[in-house]
Scaffold this motif. Structure first.
Motif, short mmCIF file in Angstrom:
data_model
loop_
_atom_site.label_atom_id
_atom_site.label_comp_id
_atom_site.label_asym_id
_atom_site.label_seq_id
_atom_site.Cartn_x
_atom_site.Cartn_y
_atom_site.Cartn_z
N ARG A 66 0.83 -1.21 0.00
CA ARG A 66 0.00 0.00 0.00
C ARG A 66 0.87 1.26 0.00
N ARG A 67 1.99 1.23 0.72
CA ARG A 67 2.89 2.38 0.74
C ARG A 67 3.45 2.64 -0.66
N ALA A 68 3.87 1.58 -1.34
CA ALA A 68 4.42 1.72 -2.69
C ALA A 68 3.34 2.21 -3.66
N GLU A 69 2.13 1.73 -3.50
CA GLU A 69 1.01 2.17 -4.35
C GLU A 69 0.74 3.67 -4.15
N ARG A 70 0.73 4.11 -2.91
CA ARG A 70 0.51 5.55 -2.63
C ARG A 70 1.65 6.39 -3.19
N ALA A 71 2.88 5.90 -3.08
CA ALA A 71 4.03 6.63 -3.62
C ALA A 71 3.92 6.77 -5.13
N ALA A 72 3.50 5.70 -5.81
CA ALA A 72 3.34 5.75 -7.27
C ALA A 72 2.23 6.72 -7.65
N GLU A 73 1.14 6.71 -6.90
CA GLU A 73 0.04 7.65 -7.17
C GLU A 73 0.50 9.10 -6.97
N ASP A 74 1.26 9.32 -5.89
CA ASP A 74 1.78 10.67 -5.63
C ASP A 74 2.71 11.13 -6.75
N GLU A 75 3.57 10.22 -7.21
CA GLU A 75 4.50 10.55 -8.28
C GLU A 75 3.74 10.91 -9.56
N ALA A 76 2.71 10.13 -9.89
CA ALA A 76 1.91 10.41 -11.09
C ALA A 76 1.19 11.75 -10.97
N ARG A 77 0.66 12.03 -9.80
CA ARG A 77 -0.05 13.30 -9.59
C ARG A 77 0.90 14.49 -9.71
N THR A 78 2.04 14.41 -9.05
CA THR A 78 2.98 15.54 -9.11
C THR A 78 3.53 15.72 -10.52
N ARG A 79 3.74 14.61 -11.24
CA ARG A 79 4.23 14.69 -12.63
C ARG A 79 3.19 15.39 -13.50
N THR A 80 1.92 15.00 -13.35
CA THR A 80 0.84 15.61 -14.13
C THR A 80 0.75 17.11 -13.83
N ASP A 81 0.82 17.47 -12.56
CA ASP A 81 0.76 18.89 -12.18
C ASP A 81 1.96 19.66 -12.75
N TYR A 82 3.14 19.04 -12.66
CA TYR A 82 4.36 19.66 -13.18
C TYR A 82 4.23 19.92 -14.68
N LEU A 83 3.75 18.91 -15.42
CA LEU A 83 3.60 19.06 -16.87
C LEU A 83 2.59 20.14 -17.23
N ALA A 84 1.51 20.21 -16.47
CA ALA A 84 0.49 21.24 -16.73
C ALA A 84 1.07 22.63 -16.49
N LEU A 85 1.83 22.78 -15.43
CA LEU A 85 2.45 24.08 -15.13
C LEU A 85 3.47 24.45 -16.21
N ARG A 86 4.29 23.47 -16.62
CA ARG A 86 5.29 23.75 -17.66
C ARG A 86 4.61 24.12 -18.97
N ALA A 87 3.51 23.42 -19.32
CA ALA A 87 2.79 23.70 -20.56
C ALA A 87 2.17 25.09 -20.53
N ALA A 88 1.89 25.57 -19.32
CA ALA A 88 1.32 26.91 -19.16
C ALA A 88 2.41 27.99 -19.16
N GLY A 89 3.66 27.58 -19.34
CA GLY A 89 4.76 28.55 -19.41
C GLY A 89 5.43 28.85 -18.09
N VAL A 90 5.11 28.12 -17.04
CA VAL A 90 5.74 28.34 -15.72
C VAL A 90 7.17 27.82 -15.79
#
Length: 111
Positions: A66-90
């Motif tokens: 469960r810890r590894a699953e949560r870590a993978a979910e967190d990584e996917a979420r932060t990656r998605t947020d990072y990409l959205a911010l970069r695409a917006a020119g941040v």
């Protein structure tokens, strides 16, 4: 110097009991001067130390999964947020701080 307290008895041997409760949790009960098996606080059964350890190992493996699953979910979420911010020119450093992303730099146009 030895001190005796009136009404007190000297501690005897400690006996250990292992429990698997009906809800799947485990317990270890140590009794000093006990003459009988302990009453359980919730439904369950006394088991051998081996059976207790096997169940404890299962619980720890499930916790790690469960810890590894949560870590993978967190990584996917932060990656998605990072990409959205970069695409917006941040700028990259700001996008990392805002998203919490710590992975390798990604060009938002190539992802």
């Amino acid at each position: 110097m030895s001190m005796t307290i009136t009404g007190a008895t000297e501690a005897g041997d400690t006996v250990t009991y292992w429990v698997i409760y009906d809800d799947g949790s485990v317990g270890r009960i140590e009794i000093t001067n006990g003459q009988q098996e302990p009453a359980l606080s919730k439904p369950g059964r006394l088991v051998s130390e081996v059976e207790y350890q096997e169940r404890l190992d299962e619980l720890r493996a499930e916790q790690e999964r469960r810890r590894a699953e949560r870590a993978a979910e967190d990584e996917a979420r932060t990656r998605t947020d990072y990409l959205a911010l970069r695409a917006a020119g941040v700028p990259e450093d700001t996008a990392r701080r805002m998203s919490g992303y710590t992975g390798p730099a990604i060009d938002p146009d190539e992802s």
